[in-house]
Design a protein around this motif. Structure first.
Motif, PDB file in Angstrom:
ATOM      1  N   ARG A  18      15.532  35.168 -13.876  1.00 59.46           N
ATOM      2  CA  ARG A  18      15.656  34.717 -12.491  1.00 59.46           C
ATOM      3  C   ARG A  18      17.022  35.148 -11.939  1.00 59.46           C
ATOM      4  NH1 ARG A  18      12.521  30.992 -10.096  1.00 59.46           N
ATOM      5  NH2 ARG A  18      11.821  30.239 -12.135  1.00 59.46           N
ATOM      6  N   ASN A  19      17.174  36.456 -11.717  1.00 60.74           N
ATOM      7  CA  ASN A  19      18.428  36.953 -11.150  1.00 60.74           C
ATOM      8  C   ASN A  19      18.160  38.186 -10.295  1.00 60.74           C
ATOM      9  OD1 ASN A  19      18.351  39.292 -12.839  1.00 60.74           O
ATOM     10  ND2 ASN A  19      19.432  38.218 -14.464  1.00 60.74           N
ATOM     11  N   THR A  54      25.387  27.632  -1.784  1.00 60.28           N
ATOM     12  CA  THR A  54      25.194  26.399  -1.025  1.00 60.28           C
ATOM     13  C   THR A  54      24.756  26.722   0.403  1.00 60.28           C
ATOM     14  OG1 THR A  54      26.835  25.253  -2.366  1.00 60.28           O
ATOM     15  CG2 THR A  54      26.303  24.266  -0.241  1.00 60.28           C
ATOM     16  N   LEU A  55      25.165  27.888   0.908  1.00 57.22           N
ATOM     17  CA  LEU A  55      24.735  28.312   2.240  1.00 57.22           C
ATOM     18  C   LEU A  55      23.254  28.704   2.257  1.00 57.22           C
ATOM     19  CD1 LEU A  55      27.799  30.554   3.253  1.00 57.22           C
ATOM     20  CD2 LEU A  55      27.315  28.208   3.981  1.00 57.22           C
ATOM     21  N   LEU A  56      22.711  29.041   1.081  1.00 52.04           N
ATOM     22  CA  LEU A  56      21.321  29.499   1.009  1.00 52.04           C
ATOM     23  C   LEU A  56      20.329  28.357   0.803  1.00 52.04           C
ATOM     24  CD1 LEU A  56      21.728  32.680  -1.246  1.00 52.04           C
ATOM     25  CD2 LEU A  56      21.508  32.588   1.243  1.00 52.04           C
ATOM     26  N   THR A  57      20.789  27.278   0.162  1.00 50.56           N
ATOM     27  CA  THR A  57      19.878  26.165  -0.103  1.00 50.56           C
ATOM     28  C   THR A  57      20.662  24.863  -0.181  1.00 50.56           C
ATOM     29  OG1 THR A  57      18.317  25.223  -1.711  1.00 50.56           O
ATOM     30  CG2 THR A  57      20.057  26.625  -2.590  1.00 50.56           C
ATOM     31  N   GLU A  87      19.036  23.918  -7.576  1.00 51.75           N
ATOM     32  CA  GLU A  87      18.592  25.296  -7.356  1.00 51.75           C
ATOM     33  C   GLU A  87      19.787  26.231  -7.168  1.00 51.75           C
ATOM     34  OE1 GLU A  87      16.165  27.858  -3.958  1.00 51.75           O
ATOM     35  OE2 GLU A  87      15.797  25.688  -4.165  1.00 51.75           O
ATOM     36  N   ALA A  88      20.765  25.778  -6.381  1.00 49.69           N
ATOM     37  CA  ALA A  88      21.950  26.598  -6.141  1.00 49.69           C
ATOM     38  C   ALA A  88      22.736  26.815  -7.429  1.00 49.69           C
ATOM     39  CB  ALA A  88      22.841  25.949  -5.085  1.00 49.69           C
ATOM     40  N   ASP A  89      22.884  25.741  -8.228  1.00 50.08           N
ATOM     41  CA  ASP A  89      23.653  25.859  -9.468  1.00 50.08           C
ATOM     42  C   ASP A  89      22.965  26.792 -10.462  1.00 50.08           C
ATOM     43  OD1 ASP A  89      25.498  24.179  -8.402  1.00 50.08           O
ATOM     44  OD2 ASP A  89      25.116  22.494  -9.757  1.00 50.08           O
ATOM     45  N   GLU A  90      21.640  26.731 -10.521  1.00 54.33           N
ATOM     46  CA  GLU A  90      20.914  27.651 -11.406  1.00 54.33           C
ATOM     47  C   GLU A  90      21.108  29.095 -10.969  1.00 54.33           C
ATOM     48  OE1 GLU A  90      18.457  29.334 -14.301  1.00 54.33           O
ATOM     49  OE2 GLU A  90      19.501  27.413 -14.200  1.00 54.33           O
TER      50      GLU A  90
END
Length: 476
Positions: free
Chosen positions: A106-107, A233-236, A241-244
């Motif tokens: 997931r990258n 953090t700007l995306l979600t 989810e952001a930390d992953e």
């Protein structure tokens, strides 16, 4: 397509002719003479079938033009490895060494379209905040520390891949990420273990990076991890989810940056010190030559055609993996004839198209600075054997020296760069919205006896590479 029978086209010990199957792109024979293998494969056209690992067949692109076309056309040649036919059908061995390199993660490397654009934008925005002058100072400090470890050897000998080129990117990246000493030690242990195939290394790395991300939420800093948190953090608004996503971005930067950068530093230094290097040419030229002729990421970048498609005289089936041989494309004889007219940076060592390496400029800066520091600190440095006699790591994925033995006059090397802690921050932009709590204790530095972990339980760990480096920069 039938294999050529002209013995001049058969690489020494070529498994394709010894066993009648695909050319096997692994093992010591390949590592000793990859160009002979690439020359053999070119007889099939712009691509040819190879076994990249036992039981794993891929189509390998050896033509520069064909490689560039595929890299620049993600709609037809996406990177999503979940399309991989053989893997989905259970035909790839569960313990295959190809899986850590090719299986979907997931990258950004394995994403396409809008998903890829979002992930890439986050990492490019974060990398844009890296201060070049600070990066040079960090690289110089890392170089000074590592050189001080072997420069006074009474025999005047060192092995630079293990003692310099390998650990230097790990130190620089640990600082860029804003790691406290103990977490930096585990990041280095984890990523090094992954490349060495050590059991449990991925868990060590994942846990260390998860702790780092949690720490940066509590104590943000001028570092790449904090900036990646801000970008994601700007995306979600979903923190998990952001930390992953941040964790996966950090893993991608480490895996795509440290080992290839170590290979580039080692090969560039060896070329510059080699018997055939023209006197007076700068280090930048040695780095450029290493990237052209010894691409650190030799064969990679899996693509999975969306439809059956013709490439030269070969038919590529939808969902079958197509890998790019950056090494073969860069040394394509058709390209070599026009190299003098090409931009010196037209090589594919950093890829091309939407998935081109976003950290190309910092990587070049680190490589050039690392080699220059080595030559400046040890001005009579020499190879201990001819460049042509050096051994290479037997991997189909990378082109890296197995060892780089050198000799020099023993000398003491002290810090020649600005003090590590007083250097300008690596990341120059503030991160609004991330506020540190009051009275948060600072991470402890190692003095060699051990380091207190971030859990606050007082558990002591043996000081690792990054802890020792930080202690050295503080004069401890």
């Amino acid at each position: 397509m039938s294999q050529p029978t002209d013995p001049r086209l058969i690489p020494p010990g070529c498994p394709a002719h010894a066993q009648g199957g695909n050319t096997q792109l692994y093992g010591t024979d390949f590592a000793a003479n990859p160009e002979a293998y690439y020359a053999h494969l070119r007889q099939a056209g712009p691509s040819a079938p190879v076994d990249i690992a036992p039981g794993v067949e891929v189509e390998l692109v050896t033509s520069y033009d064909a490689a560039l076309h595929i890299l620049q056309n993600p709609a037809t040649f996406p990177r999503d490895a979940r399309r991989w036919n053989a893997l989905n059908e259970g035909r790839v061995p569960a313990d295959s060494p190809a899986l850590p390199m090719m299986a979907w993660r997931r990258n950004a490397l394995f994403a396409d379209g809008a998903d890829h654009a979002k992930l890439r934008q986050a990492v490019t925005a974060a990398l844009a905040t890296v201060d070049e002058r600070a990066l040079i100072r960090q690289t110089q400090a890392s170089a000074d520390y590592l050189i001080s470890g072997f420069s006074s050897d009474r025999h005047g000998r060192a092995e630079l891949m293990a003692e310099y080129a390998g650990p230097l990117p790990l130190l620089v990246f640990s600082h860029l990420f804003g790691c406290p000493p103990e977490i930096g030690d585990r990041v280095i242990t984890g990523i090094s273990g992954i490349f060495e195939g050590a059991a449990g290394a991925d868990q060590i790395l994942g846990q260390a990076l998860a702790e780092l991300i949690s720490l940066k939420h509590r104590r943000p800093g001028d570092d790449l991890t904090t900036e990646l948190i801000r970008q994601h953090t700007l995306l979600t608004s979903d923190r998990a989810e952001a930390d992953e996503a941040v964790l996966q971005q950090l893993v991608t930067l480490l895996s795509g940056g440290t080992a290839p950068l170590a290979a580039a530093i080692g090969t560039s230094a060896a070329l510059y010190l080699g018997e055939d290097w023209p006197t007076g040419l700068p280090v930048e030229d040695a780095v450029s030559q290493a990237l052209w002729s010894y691409a650190p990421i030799a064969n990679y970048a899996g693509h999975y055609p969306t439809v059956d498609i013709e490439l030269g005289e070969r038919r590529l089936r939808a969902g079958d993996p197509v890998l790019i041989s950056f090494a073969a494309a860069n040394t394509d004889p058709r390209l070599t004839e026009h190299r003098a007219q090409l931009n010196s940076k037209a090589h594919l060592a950093f890829g091309a198209g939407p998935h081109a390496c976003p950290a190309k400029d910092p990587a070049l800066l680190i490589a050039v600075t690392a080699v220059e520091c080595l030559l400046n600190r040890l001005p009579d440095l020499e190879l201990d054997r001819p460049f042509s006699a050096l051994d290479w790591v037997p991997s189909p994925w990378s082109r890296a020296l197995a060892a780089l033995p050198v000799r020099f006059s023993p000398r003491a090397v002290s810090t020649a760069s600005a003090p590590y802690e007083s250097a300008a921050p690596a990341v120059s932009r503030p991160t609004p919205g991330l506020q540190p709590p009051a009275a948060e204790p600072a991470a402890s530095a190692s003095t060699g006896a051990g380091v207190e972990d971030e859990s606050g339980q007082g558990k002591k760990r043996k000081a690792g590479l990054f802890s020792r480096f930080v202690a050295w920069t503080r004069g401890e």
